[in-house]
Design a protein around this motif. Structure first.
Motif, PDB file in Angstrom:
ATOM      1  N   ASP A 249       1.231  -1.942   4.569  1.00  0.00           N
ATOM      2  CA  ASP A 249       2.545  -2.279   4.393  1.00  0.00           C
ATOM      3  C   ASP A 249       2.061  -3.871   3.188  1.00  0.00           C
ATOM      4  O   ASP A 249       2.766  -4.402   1.920  1.00  0.00           O
ATOM      5  N   ALA A 253       2.841  -5.364  -0.610  1.00  0.00           N
ATOM      6  CA  ALA A 253       3.553  -6.241  -0.661  1.00  0.00           C
ATOM      7  C   ALA A 253       2.949  -6.516  -1.937  1.00  0.00           C
ATOM      8  O   ALA A 253       2.646  -7.330  -3.001  1.00  0.00           O
ATOM      9  N   ASP A 260       4.969  -7.861 -10.220  1.00  0.00           N
ATOM     10  CA  ASP A 260       6.434  -9.136 -10.367  1.00  0.00           C
ATOM     11  C   ASP A 260       5.923 -10.089 -11.260  1.00  0.00           C
ATOM     12  O   ASP A 260       6.254 -10.167 -12.387  1.00  0.00           O
ATOM     13  N   ALA A 268      10.086  -4.899  -7.278  1.00  0.00           N
ATOM     14  CA  ALA A 268      10.470  -5.927  -5.774  1.00  0.00           C
ATOM     15  C   ALA A 268      10.157  -4.476  -4.376  1.00  0.00           C
ATOM     16  O   ALA A 268      10.079  -3.510  -4.917  1.00  0.00           O
ATOM     17  N   LEU A 269       9.832  -4.977  -3.015  1.00  0.00           N
ATOM     18  CA  LEU A 269       9.615  -4.239  -2.218  1.00  0.00           C
ATOM     19  C   LEU A 269      10.845  -4.599  -0.894  1.00  0.00           C
ATOM     20  O   LEU A 269      10.663  -5.320  -0.366  1.00  0.00           O
ATOM     21  N   THR A 270      10.900  -3.582  -0.899  1.00  0.00           N
ATOM     22  CA  THR A 270      11.715  -3.425   0.260  1.00  0.00           C
ATOM     23  C   THR A 270      11.409  -2.487   1.308  1.00  0.00           C
ATOM     24  O   THR A 270      10.462  -1.706   1.744  1.00  0.00           O
ATOM     25  N   GLY A 271      12.122  -2.310   2.573  1.00  0.00           N
ATOM     26  CA  GLY A 271      11.992  -1.952   4.138  1.00  0.00           C
ATOM     27  C   GLY A 271      10.294  -2.161   5.010  1.00  0.00           C
ATOM     28  O   GLY A 271       9.678  -2.960   4.441  1.00  0.00           O
ATOM     29  N   SER A 304      14.045  -3.043 -13.922  1.00  0.00           N
ATOM     30  CA  SER A 304      14.334  -3.709 -12.467  1.00  0.00           C
ATOM     31  C   SER A 304      13.489  -2.565 -11.701  1.00  0.00           C
ATOM     32  O   SER A 304      13.520  -1.190 -12.496  1.00  0.00           O
ATOM     33  N   THR A 306      11.792  -0.923  -8.266  1.00  0.00           N
ATOM     34  CA  THR A 306      11.577  -1.180  -6.699  1.00  0.00           C
ATOM     35  C   THR A 306      11.345  -0.060  -5.060  1.00  0.00           C
ATOM     36  O   THR A 306      10.851   0.911  -6.334  1.00  0.00           O
ATOM     37  N   ASP A 308      10.133   1.236  -1.836  1.00  0.00           N
ATOM     38  CA  ASP A 308      10.807   1.170  -0.906  1.00  0.00           C
ATOM     39  C   ASP A 308       9.793   1.826   0.162  1.00  0.00           C
ATOM     40  O   ASP A 308       9.703   2.934   0.295  1.00  0.00           O
ATOM     41  N   SER A 310       9.547   3.465   4.157  1.00  0.00           N
ATOM     42  CA  SER A 310      10.246   3.631   5.291  1.00  0.00           C
ATOM     43  C   SER A 310       9.718   4.439   6.694  1.00  0.00           C
ATOM     44  O   SER A 310       9.218   5.508   5.870  1.00  0.00           O
TER      45      SER A 310
END
Length: 385
Positions: A249, A253, A260, A268-271, A304, A306, A308, A310
């Motif tokens: 993780d 990040a 970025d 961007a990083l999500t989850g 952009s 992304t 993710d 999960s």
């Protein structure tokens, strides 16, 4: 030497052959065993080439001085040539009286009684083994011929195995070169690209904003240090430095934050956070994320991107989506993107993961990697598409 001693010596010779890996070692063991078992004064073993001579030619019973005085390796002529075309054994009381005898160099020792045996594998003659001047009176016997045929049969198997071993070693070297190429591409190319962009930005800022240029140069120094660590990891076959210390993780990040900052696109990083995977699987997720980001930013011109991460149903899923130019997955890609896609697919297959690549010209690209939290050794993955 009685029959029991002969069988014991033959068994030892075959085991000696099996213990050697290089073709030359195998041939030398065959020759010495045959000379000893048949009590011969002289012996030789040749493996033909495709130019009328011998790729390998070994002799025993000669001093180094005699060997040098004899001169070049013989050609495939006379009796030597016949034995490479006819799988039958040759056994005579005096080789000089044989109809195919073609003489020998002036410094060659005088040979009398002679026995020769082609080394065959199926219909292929791999070489020839011949002995001369039996120490005991009476010359070579039918029993000697049978013993030499038995040894030649084992020799053929050992010779084929030695060649296969050498071939497999060559293939292993090729595989290792390919692995290093993938590692260098995955681990180094992205950082080099970022390093170049950051250096360009620092150069552009230097005349009008030295403080910001200094900040960019600090990033250059950081990237150079990380690049050194990555190269060391590749050489030592270690995990990426960020993964070793921070876990998946945090490593992702950091990668996303860096990209970025140095690229015009928003990254961007999500989850996350997610179930911990084995070190091998975490590295696959990290490398695939690196490659997908690199491909998007270098080839797709996105606004952009992304990333993710999960967890769902016992699997960790990585999804990298961009709104760039996209491409046709069925068409032949450029060299950089092609190597990157191949690298991602190979990594996915290695850990039983599923990789999906969805893209269309003008419609962006989505890379999705689903990695099972548990993976049975030897399990085959679904085909990567």
């Amino acid at each position: 030497m009685d029959q029991r001693d002969e069988l014991r010596a033959l068994s030892s010779a075959v085991l000696d052959v099996a213990a050697h890996r290089s073709v030359t070692d195998v041939l030398q063991t065959i020759l010495e065993a045959a000379t000893r078992l048949l009590d011969a004064t002289y012996g030789a073993l040749g493996v033909p080439d495709k130019k009328g001579s011998f790729a390998e030619f070994l002799a025993t019973g000669l001093t180094d001085e005699q060997w040098r005085a004899i001169g070049p390796v013989p050609r495939q002529h006379g009796l030597l040539g016949i034995m490479l075309c006819d799988p039958s054994a040759v056994r005579v009381q005096d080789i000089r009286l044989h109809e195919e005898f073609a003489g020998w160099p002036e410094e060659h020792p005088e040979l009398t009684d002679f026995i020769g045996m082609p080394i065959t594998a199926g219909d292929q003659i791999l070489g020839e083994l011949f002995l001369a001047n039996k120490r005991a009176p009476g010359g070579f016997t039918a029993d000697d011929e049978e013993l030499l045929r038995l040894l030649a049969g084992h020799a053929a198997i050992a010779l084929v195995n030695a060649r296969l071993y050498e071939k497999s070693r060559e293939l292993s070297i090729v595989d290792e070169r390919n692995r290093l190429a993938r590692e260098l591409h995955d681990a180094v190319t992205q950082k080099l690209f970022s390093l170049r962009l950051t250096a360009d930005a620092a150069a552009a800022l230097l005349p009008r904003d030295p403080e910001r240029a200094d900040a960019e140069l600090a990033t250059v120094r950081t990237l150079a240090r990380e690049l050194t660590d990555e190269l060391r990891a590749v050489v030592d076959n270690l995990r990426p430095a960020d993964l070793t210390g921070d876990g998946l993780d945090t490593a992702l990040a950091k990668q996303v934050a860096l990209l970025d900052r140095v690229h015009g696109a928003t990254v961007a990083l999500t989850g996350g956070p997610c179930t911990r995977l084995s070190p091998e699987r975490e590295e696959v997720v990290y490398r695939v994320a690196q490659e997908a980001l690199h491909n998007a930013l270098r080839h797709g011109s996105p606004r952009s991107v992304t990333v993710d991460l999960s967890c769902d149903g016992g699997a960790v899923t990585l999804t990298v989506t961009d709104d760039g130019t996209g491409f046709d997955p069925r068409a032949r890609a450029g060299a950089g993107r092609r190597l990157g896609l191949a690298s991602m697919r190979e990594r996915a297959r290695a850990v039983g993961a599923r990789l999906e690549v969805k893209s269309r010209p003008g419609g962006g690209t989505t890379i999705r990697l689903a990695v099972p939290a548990s993976h049975v050794a030897g399990e085959r993955s679904e085909p990567a598409t």
